[in-house]
Design a protein around this motif. Structure first.
Motif, mmCIF file in Angstrom:
data_model
loop_
_atom_site.group_PDB
_atom_site.id
_atom_site.type_symbol
_atom_site.label_atom_id
_atom_site.label_comp_id
_atom_site.label_asym_id
_atom_site.label_seq_id
_atom_site.Cartn_x
_atom_site.Cartn_y
_atom_site.Cartn_z
ATOM 1 N N PRO A 133 15.617 9.638 -5.188
ATOM 2 C CA PRO A 133 14.351 8.946 -5.475
ATOM 3 C C PRO A 133 13.730 9.498 -6.751
ATOM 4 C CG PRO A 133 14.404 9.764 -3.204
ATOM 5 C CD PRO A 133 15.576 10.372 -3.919
ATOM 6 N N GLY A 134 13.270 8.608 -7.589
ATOM 7 C CA GLY A 134 12.688 9.058 -8.851
ATOM 8 C C GLY A 134 13.712 9.163 -9.971
ATOM 9 N N GLU A 307 10.085 7.208 1.772
ATOM 10 C CA GLU A 307 10.442 7.228 0.358
ATOM 11 C C GLU A 307 11.347 6.037 0.072
ATOM 12 O OE1 GLU A 307 10.534 11.381 -1.930
ATOM 13 O OE2 GLU A 307 12.249 11.036 -0.678
ATOM 14 N N LEU A 308 11.037 5.309 -0.950
ATOM 15 C CA LEU A 308 11.761 4.113 -1.409
ATOM 16 C C LEU A 308 11.441 2.907 -0.529
ATOM 17 C CD1 LEU A 308 15.118 5.675 -2.693
ATOM 18 C CD2 LEU A 308 12.940 5.344 -3.873
ATOM 19 N N HIS A 330 6.396 2.706 -3.219
ATOM 20 C CA HIS A 330 7.789 2.516 -2.803
ATOM 21 C C HIS A 330 8.741 2.620 -3.985
ATOM 22 C CE1 HIS A 330 7.300 1.968 1.407
ATOM 23 N NE2 HIS A 330 6.256 1.206 1.180
ATOM 24 N N ILE A 331 8.194 3.151 -5.082
ATOM 25 C CA ILE A 331 9.029 3.428 -6.250
ATOM 26 C C ILE A 331 8.911 4.917 -6.520
ATOM 27 C CG2 ILE A 331 9.312 3.054 -8.735
ATOM 28 C CD1 ILE A 331 8.026 0.313 -8.380
ATOM 29 N N GLY A 332 10.018 5.566 -6.763
ATOM 30 C CA GLY A 332 9.966 6.977 -7.150
ATOM 31 C C GLY A 332 9.864 7.909 -5.968
ATOM 32 N N GLU A 333 9.755 9.187 -6.323
ATOM 33 C CA GLU A 333 9.750 10.228 -5.304
ATOM 34 C C GLU A 333 8.341 10.399 -4.742
ATOM 35 O OE1 GLU A 333 10.900 14.056 -6.860
ATOM 36 O OE2 GLU A 333 12.173 14.403 -5.118
ATOM 37 N N LEU A 334 8.242 10.665 -3.450
ATOM 38 C CA LEU A 334 6.930 10.956 -2.870
ATOM 39 C C LEU A 334 6.595 12.428 -3.047
ATOM 40 C CD1 LEU A 334 6.622 8.993 0.490
ATOM 41 C CD2 LEU A 334 5.738 8.412 -1.778
ATOM 42 N N SER A 335 5.354 12.750 -2.772
ATOM 43 C CA SER A 335 4.902 14.141 -2.785
ATOM 44 C C SER A 335 3.688 14.172 -1.875
ATOM 45 C CB SER A 335 4.511 14.575 -4.199
ATOM 46 O OG SER A 335 3.378 13.821 -4.609
ATOM 47 N N ILE A 339 0.915 10.979 -1.216
ATOM 48 C CA ILE A 339 0.545 10.493 0.123
ATOM 49 C C ILE A 339 -0.966 10.626 0.305
ATOM 50 C CG2 ILE A 339 0.782 10.938 2.598
ATOM 51 C CD1 ILE A 339 3.713 11.774 1.990
ATOM 52 N N ALA A 340 -1.510 11.773 -0.092
ATOM 53 C CA ALA A 340 -2.957 11.974 0.038
ATOM 54 C C ALA A 340 -3.703 10.914 -0.766
ATOM 55 C CB ALA A 340 -3.327 13.375 -0.427
ATOM 56 N N ASP A 341 -3.235 10.635 -1.962
ATOM 57 C CA ASP A 341 -3.859 9.591 -2.794
ATOM 58 C C ASP A 341 -3.891 8.260 -2.064
ATOM 59 O OD1 ASP A 341 -4.303 11.249 -4.873
ATOM 60 O OD2 ASP A 341 -2.631 10.517 -6.122
#
Ligand SMILES: Cc1ncc(C[n+]2csc(CCOP(=O)(O)OP(=O)(O)O)c2C)c(N)n1
Length: 614
Positions: A133-134, A307-308, A330-335, A339-341
């Motif tokens: 991802p990412g 993720e994704l 749903h694009i890129g890597e989560l962190s 998620i908090a955002d």
């Protein structure tokens, strides 16, 4: 979790695992392992005796680690399809087998994969697929969970190294109980992050050897129809296994928010939403629908975080559950921060330290032999159909000498396709050249070349033979003369292979010599029909011999910028726009010396002498 890093050695993995306490009892201490090391260890503990794969970040280190453990034979295959087929055969003959690849590799292996669900297995076959991802080091991002429903194959998703070890270890028994291959999905953070792991002993498997059964193994339509029906029964058994799967874990906290998640995303959820209740799914296909319903019944808001692709969310919605949509990207890597955002809450301190670093675009290394070829191709004004390997960096400025990069092996087919059109529309004068690395040529270039010869176009193919699979960290391949187990292998002769495919114009050059390289390329593009230039010089990182560096004689430098256009990280401009060479980076390849028309690039010692007036 620690940030991604390269894995340590598998021998360390063995040494740290087992020690003796003061009473001389053998105890097993927890060890810090990357996900990839843990996957290798889990396979080893399951008694795996065969591993096969093709390198691809972030999966590469798994097979390297497994190859160092006793009692296992590991092989690099030329591509992922072959790797899977070899493992199917090894499993059929009674050895538990692990296959490793990155997400795009599973596209290559999709053909055997889709039928393997029908045949099933004999000894367990586990396919480890690592998503990126990412796109840290990939040409696209794909969510391999989709292979579950598509291929009708159970999918396991570990959330840290300890689970990776345990799940992979148990996956082989699952594969044998279900008579199905099992897919284990990793992602970059899981593969390269490190967590504590309790290692166990190896248990030799006692799966029987080959038993003839045409109805099971010969997938002609008459037999395949029967196995297709049987597959539904095996999927029903897989569903039951999913309901009782030990690695699907419900954790009730504040019941007002219930998060369904899987894999490493669980770690991010715990950090970003520490009070939320969670259902961590260990088997993401088939899903444990009863357990999900039970969890949904206990919580207020039900949210899937993943993720994704919205794989879980869609599945929960299809189950008729009132799953809420929270705008998690749903694009890129989560962190944890992302998620908090999405939940509109103050993020914990989750800023990525990388954010504060200046951007450092990737570049070909100092002394990279690929550079000489691209410098010549740019001068020729060729349309360059590129491929995947270190040389894809030649697409970036200042070389800017590559026009496409799609998938492994694409260069030759795309060059041929363009040549077909150019010939039919009367476009001439612009040479069309495919560039492809040695490993990529073995992976999927051979058939493209065969096609170009068969269908006969004016196509030039440059095989960048740097004697290794450099991009993923110097793995051997069929052209290097060594196997993954470190033993000598037949060194397949690229010239002979190319000629055997019907190419009559074949030249071999040293790409560090710019004039002969340009001459060979000029002759190749003028040749009517398919021509091949093999640009052979070892990867600069493999050359351990010390070489004297070069430096710029500032009195002779005219600041023309010709050496800068090579894109060597050792060369930059000073504040008068003249070139300077960082002698600590220069490996003495002489490429810049050859492009400098003013003789301003000289051995470092001489430049110092000149500079100091001696
Ligand atoms: C289907 C697929 N499998 C694996 C990879 C990972 N990968 C990217 S380039 C590459 C091989 C590069 O080796 P080579 O062609 O010899 O070029 P070099 O990097 O040595 O210049 C690999 C294994 C990928 N991108 N796609």
């Amino acid at each position: 979790m620690r940030s991604p890093c390269s894995s340590g050695s598998a021998s360390l993995l063995m040494q740290f695992a087992i020690r003796t306490d003061p009473g001389e009892r053998t105890i097993v201490a927890p060890v810090l392992l990357s996900g990839n090391e843990a996957i290798a260890r889990g396979a080893w503990e399951a008694g795996v005796r065969f591993g096969s794969g093709y390198p691809g970040t972030p999966s590469t280190e798994i097979l390297i680690a497994l190859a160092k453990l006793p009692g296992v034979r590991c092989e690099w295959a030329p591509n992922e399809k072959v790797a899977l087929e070899v493992a199917i055969g090894a499993g059929m003959a009674g050895h538990r087998s692990l296959v490793t690849m990155k997400h795009v590799g599973l596209n290559v292996a999709a053909d055997p994969l889709m039928t393997l669900a029908y045949t099933g297995v004999s000894a367990g076959v586990v396919i480890l697929v690592a998503d990126d991802p990412g796109m840290h080091s990939s040409q696209n991002e794909q969510d391999s969970r989709n292979w579950g429903p598509f291929g009708k194959i159970p999918i396991l998703e570990p959330s840290d190294s300890a689970e990776a070890l345990a799940m992979v270890r148990d996956a082989f028994g699952l594969s044998e109980r279900l008579d199905m291959p099992v897919l284990v999905r990793s992602t970059t953070r899981l593969s390269h992050g490190k967590t504590l792991v309790e290692v166990g002993e190896r248990v030799e498997s006692d799966t029987p050897g080959y038993r003839k059964s045409a109805a099971k193994w010969v997938m002609v339509p008459g037999n395949a129809r029967g196995r297709r029906v049987d597959l539904e029964k095996r999927l029903a058994a897989a569903r039951a296994e999913s309901e009782s799967f030990a690695y699907t874990v419900e954790e009730m906290r504040d019941a007002s928010l219930g998060i369904v998640c899987s894999g490493v995303v669980y770690q991010y959820v715990r950090e970003a939403l520490p009070d939320a209740s969670t259902l961590r799914i260990g088997m993401s296909f088939p899903l444990p629908e009863d357990r999900i319903r039970e969890f949904a019944g206990k919580v207020g808001r039900l949210v899937a975080i993943e993720e994704l692709d919205p794989y879980l969310r869609s599945s929960l919605a299809a189950m008729g559950l009132a799953v809420q949509v929270v705008p998690v990207p749903h694009i890129g890597e989560l962190s944890p921060g992302r998620i908090a955002d999405a939940f509109g809450i103050a993020a914990p301190d989750t800023r990525d330290p990388m954010d504060d670093l200046p951007a450092r675009p990737p570049m070909l290394c100092p002394g990279c032999p690929h550079r000489g070829v691209f410098a010549a191709l740019r001068t020729m004004g060729a349309v360059v159909q590129g491929d995947i390997g270190c040389y894809a960096l030649a697409a970036l400025p200042p070389l800017s000498a590559m026009d496409s990069c799609v998938d492994m092996g694409a260069s030759i087919g795309m060059a041929h396709g363009m040549s077909v059109v150019n010939a039919s529309t009367g476009v001439s004068g612009v040479p069309v050249v495919a560039v492809i690395g040695d490993s990529t040529f073995a992976h999927s270039g051979l058939t493209g070349l065969l096609n170009a010869v068969y269908n006969n176009t004016d196509t030039t193919v440059v095989i960048l033979d740097n004697r290794t699979t450099a991009m993923t960290g110097h793995q051997d391949n069929p052209f290097t003369g060594r196997t993954l187990m470190g033993v000598p292998a037949p060194e397949i002769d690229i010239e002979a292979v190319v000629r055997a495919l019907g190419v009559t114009s074949v030249q071999t050059v040293n790409p560090n010599l710019l004039k002969p390289t340009a001459k060979a390329l000029g002759e190749a593009v003028a040749f009517p029909g398919v021509s091949v230039v093999i640009a052979r010089a070892p990867c600069a990182l493999l050359d351990k011999e010390p070489h004297d560096p070069f430096a710029v004689d500032e009195d002779e430098c005219t600041a023309c910028g010709e050496c800068i256009r090579l894109g060597c990280p050792a060369i930059s401009r000073d504040d008068t726009a003249k070139a300077v060479i960082d002698t600590a980076l220069c490996v003495g390849c002489r490429q810049c010396v050859q492009v400098c028309r003013y003789g301003a690039i000289v051995r470092a010692g001489r430049a110092c002498d000149i500079g100091s007036g001696l």
